[in-house]
Design an enzyme around this catalytic site. Structure first.
Site, PDB file in Angstrom:
ATOM      1  N   ASP A  86       7.451   5.124   3.715  1.00 29.27           N
ATOM      2  CA  ASP A  86       8.212   6.053   2.481  1.00 29.27           C
ATOM      3  C   ASP A  86       9.213   6.846   3.327  1.00 29.27           C
ATOM      4  O   ASP A  86       9.255   7.108   4.363  1.00 29.27           O
ATOM      5  CB  ASP A  86       6.838   6.791   1.953  1.00 29.27           C
ATOM      6  CG  ASP A  86       6.077   7.769   2.928  1.00 29.27           C
ATOM      7  OD1 ASP A  86       6.624   7.992   4.005  1.00 29.27           O
ATOM      8  OD2 ASP A  86       5.288   8.084   2.123  1.00 29.27           O
ATOM      9  N   SER A  87       9.686   8.019   2.133  1.00 23.35           N
ATOM     10  CA  SER A  87      10.891   8.960   3.113  1.00 23.35           C
ATOM     11  C   SER A  87      10.169   9.941   3.543  1.00 23.35           C
ATOM     12  O   SER A  87      10.708  10.858   4.112  1.00 23.35           O
ATOM     13  CB  SER A  87      11.838   9.155   1.676  1.00 23.35           C
ATOM     14  OG  SER A  87      10.874   9.845   0.941  1.00 23.35           O
ATOM     15  N   ASP A 140      13.561  11.320  -2.299  1.00 25.62           N
ATOM     16  CA  ASP A 140      13.504  11.788  -3.830  1.00 25.62           C
ATOM     17  C   ASP A 140      12.670  12.938  -4.117  1.00 25.62           C
ATOM     18  O   ASP A 140      12.129  13.471  -2.972  1.00 25.62           O
ATOM     19  CB  ASP A 140      13.059  10.644  -4.453  1.00 25.62           C
ATOM     20  CG  ASP A 140      11.783  10.390  -4.147  1.00 25.62           C
ATOM     21  OD1 ASP A 140      11.233  10.558  -2.854  1.00 25.62           O
ATOM     22  OD2 ASP A 140      10.955  10.112  -5.115  1.00 25.62           O
ATOM     23  N   GLY A 246       7.458   8.940  -9.146  1.00 16.63           N
ATOM     24  CA  GLY A 246       6.827   9.862 -10.081  1.00 16.63           C
ATOM     25  C   GLY A 246       6.020   9.621 -11.429  1.00 16.63           C
ATOM     26  O   GLY A 246       6.146  10.062 -12.328  1.00 16.63           O
ATOM     27  N   ASP A 296       1.676   0.087  -4.024  1.00 15.25           N
ATOM     28  CA  ASP A 296       0.751   0.766  -2.848  1.00 15.25           C
ATOM     29  C   ASP A 296       0.029   1.797  -3.583  1.00 15.25           C
ATOM     30  O   ASP A 296       0.374   2.422  -4.633  1.00 15.25           O
ATOM     31  CB  ASP A 296       1.615   1.492  -1.777  1.00 15.25           C
ATOM     32  CG  ASP A 296       2.149   2.848  -2.499  1.00 15.25           C
ATOM     33  OD1 ASP A 296       2.946   2.861  -3.258  1.00 15.25           O
ATOM     34  OD2 ASP A 296       1.750   3.605  -1.883  1.00 15.25           O
ATOM     35  N   CYS A 334     -17.952 -11.650  -5.402  1.00 11.19           N
ATOM     36  CA  CYS A 334     -16.951 -11.320  -4.258  1.00 11.19           C
ATOM     37  C   CYS A 334     -17.178 -12.402  -3.045  1.00 11.19           C
ATOM     38  O   CYS A 334     -18.459 -12.758  -2.543  1.00 11.19           O
ATOM     39  CB  CYS A 334     -17.015 -10.143  -3.775  1.00 11.19           C
ATOM     40  SG  CYS A 334     -15.710  -9.729  -2.503  1.00 11.19           S
ATOM     41  N   CYS A 336     -15.582 -11.990   0.109  1.00 12.98           N
ATOM     42  CA  CYS A 336     -15.321 -11.273   1.275  1.00 12.98           C
ATOM     43  C   CYS A 336     -16.469 -11.470   2.344  1.00 12.98           C
ATOM     44  O   CYS A 336     -17.639 -11.699   1.908  1.00 12.98           O
ATOM     45  CB  CYS A 336     -15.081  -9.941   0.855  1.00 12.98           C
ATOM     46  SG  CYS A 336     -16.410  -8.647   1.044  1.00 12.98           S
ATOM     47  N   CYS A 339     -19.714  -9.016   1.500  1.00 14.69           N
ATOM     48  CA  CYS A 339     -20.477  -9.353   0.696  1.00 14.69           C
ATOM     49  C   CYS A 339     -21.253 -10.853   1.029  1.00 14.69           C
ATOM     50  O   CYS A 339     -22.213 -10.922   0.303  1.00 14.69           O
ATOM     51  CB  CYS A 339     -19.603  -9.700  -0.748  1.00 14.69           C
ATOM     52  SG  CYS A 339     -19.405  -8.178  -1.519  1.00 14.69           S
ATOM     53  N   HIS A 365     -14.436  -4.418   2.035  1.00 15.11           N
ATOM     54  CA  HIS A 365     -14.621  -5.013   0.709  1.00 15.11           C
ATOM     55  C   HIS A 365     -13.678  -4.727  -0.391  1.00 15.11           C
ATOM     56  O   HIS A 365     -13.253  -5.572  -1.157  1.00 15.11           O
ATOM     57  CB  HIS A 365     -15.980  -4.707   0.090  1.00 15.11           C
ATOM     58  CG  HIS A 365     -16.134  -4.953  -1.041  1.00 15.11           C
ATOM     59  ND1 HIS A 365     -16.586  -6.238  -1.936  1.00 15.11           N
ATOM     60  CD2 HIS A 365     -16.193  -4.140  -2.570  1.00 15.11           C
ATOM     61  CE1 HIS A 365     -16.601  -6.197  -3.129  1.00 15.11           C
ATOM     62  NE2 HIS A 365     -16.209  -5.079  -3.542  1.00 15.11           N
TER      63      HIS A 365
END
Ligand SMILES: [Zn+2]
Length: 403
Positions: A86-87, A140, A246, A296, A334, A336, A339, A365
């Site tokens: 990011d900036s 920004d 924003g 994100d 799940c 994963c 789990c 998880h």
């Protein structure tokens, strides 16, 4: 690119120097060059294709010069896959009382030692070029919600002027041959949403490993006219991808969705669209339906550390006494590794005892839940079942309905 016929959902492939990203994609947040609690091997096993790292944090510590001297962020953090930085502007502005915005940039004090720093649109690009991510962002100004029309308009116009300066600097850096292998005007081939999965097979990955793609950010709060004006400015400058900034800053959920849909519509269909800082698993489905490709959010990782796990039965506050003797996995649905092995009772105990393994298991998880949700969305778009997935989410019969 696969497109859903009755919504704006699409599935594509983003080609970067460090690999291909299947979109729509979720980027885990690796704030200071680390997704808290996860090794890079863990992230690879989870199928993470791109990470987000925060310029503000890496600039202050260890410093972009140290990262550059180490061969760039990929080598420094031993992550040979795509990275977006990011900036730095969002962190600077969210550290209330520590930053001051002027026409030229943002003056701020380090949250670490109080030292003074200045971030301009040019400096933000310069630092990100030193870090060497695959996708970098223009500086920004993001305003909080609610903000006055005047404040929102002023920040939107400043974002437009800063975007111009960021792009100019990015192009000048290329002409000078700044040591990043940068070579001027952005080419459409370096980062693109491919047209059709079959077509993408024949494409060779980006042969120029050190040229980042610069994305512009559209601001304007929840005011449609301001969003449109800013989108026109940012599109006029021309970027390789476009972000919606924003949003998810306190406005009602309906506004988030409506403004996302309105703004995404203004952006070119053949460029990636990134909705910054959003959101819950059901937000991912809703915003893919509105034309978003990249997301994100700190929710899966931050919530995990706070003992909040996402499951197909809704969110669980796993520290609750009700799980003290619960031998079921965090989420019976799940697949994963967590789990497959550990019980709610054990993970609750780890949190109660302050064991670091608690946050590690919960983070694994939660990230799996997000990536699995995104994979399901992508498959649904490709196979033409996206509308039925969207209906299941809205009627409460999807695993993400209550998240
Ligand atoms: Zn799991």
């Amino acid at each position: 690119m696969a497109r859903d016929p009755s919504t704006r959902a699409r599935a594509g492939l983003l080609h970067t120097a460090h690999g291909v990203i299947e979109t729509p994609a979720f980027m885990p947040v690796g704030t200071a060059g680390s997704v808290k609690g996860m090794t890079q091997e863990d992230l690879e096993r989870l199928g993470v294709q791109i990470l987000l790292a925060n310029t503000y944090h890496l600039y202050l510590r260890p410093g972009h010069d140290i990262v550059r001297a180490a061969g760039g962020l990929h080598r420094f953090m031993a992550w040979p896959h795509p990275i977006l930085t990011d900036s730095g502007g969002f962190q600077v502005m969210s550290l209330k009382g520590l930053g001051r915005v002027t026409e030229d940039g943002v003056e701020f004090r380090s949250h670490l030692d109080g030292s003074s720093h200045f971030l301009s649109p040019e400096r933000a690009v310069e630092i990100q070029l030193a870090l060497g991510a695959d996708i970098i962002m223009a500086l920004d100004e993001c305003v909080a919600y609610p903000s006055s029309y005047e404040a929102t308009r002023r920040a939107m116009q400043l974002t437009g002027r800063w975007a111009r300066r960021a792009k100019d600097y990015y192009e000048r850096a290329g002409i000078r041959g700044s040591g990043f292998g940068f070579r001027g005007e952005a080419s459409c081939d370096r980062l693109t949403l491919e047209v059709g999965p079959a077509f993408s097979e024949s494409r060779t990955p980006n042969p120029e490993p050190r040229i980042p793609a610069l994305f512009g950010i559209v601001q304007g709060g929840i005011d449609r006219a301001l969003r449109r004006e800013n989108a026109e400015q940012i599109l006029g400058i021309g970027f390789e991808g476009y972000a919606l900034g924003g949003l998810s800053v306190g406005e009602p959920k309906g506004e988030t969705y409506d403004v996302t849909e309105y703004t995404a519509e203004l952006l070119p269909w053949d460029r990636p669209r990134y909705l910054m800082g959003v959101g819950t698993p059901s937000d991912l489905v809703e915003c893919v339906a509105r034309g978003i490709d990249l997301f994100d959010c700190v929710l899966p990782t931050r919530n995990a550390r706070n003992a909040c796990v996402f499951t197909s039965e809704g969110r669980l506050a796993i520290k609750s006494a009700r799980y003290a003797r619960d031998q079921a996995p965090l989420d019976p649905a799940c697949r994963c590794p967590v789990c497959g092995r550990y019980s709610r009772a054990y993970i609750r105990h780890l949190f109660q005892a302050g064991e670091m393994l608690a946050a590690i298991l919960a983070t694994q998880h939660n990230l799996h839940f997000y990536l699995d949700t995104m994979g399901e969305i992508r498959q649904a778009v490709i196979s033409g079942d996206f509308v039925s997935l969207l209906c299941r989410v809205r009627t409460g019969s999807s695993k993400v309905s209550h998240t």
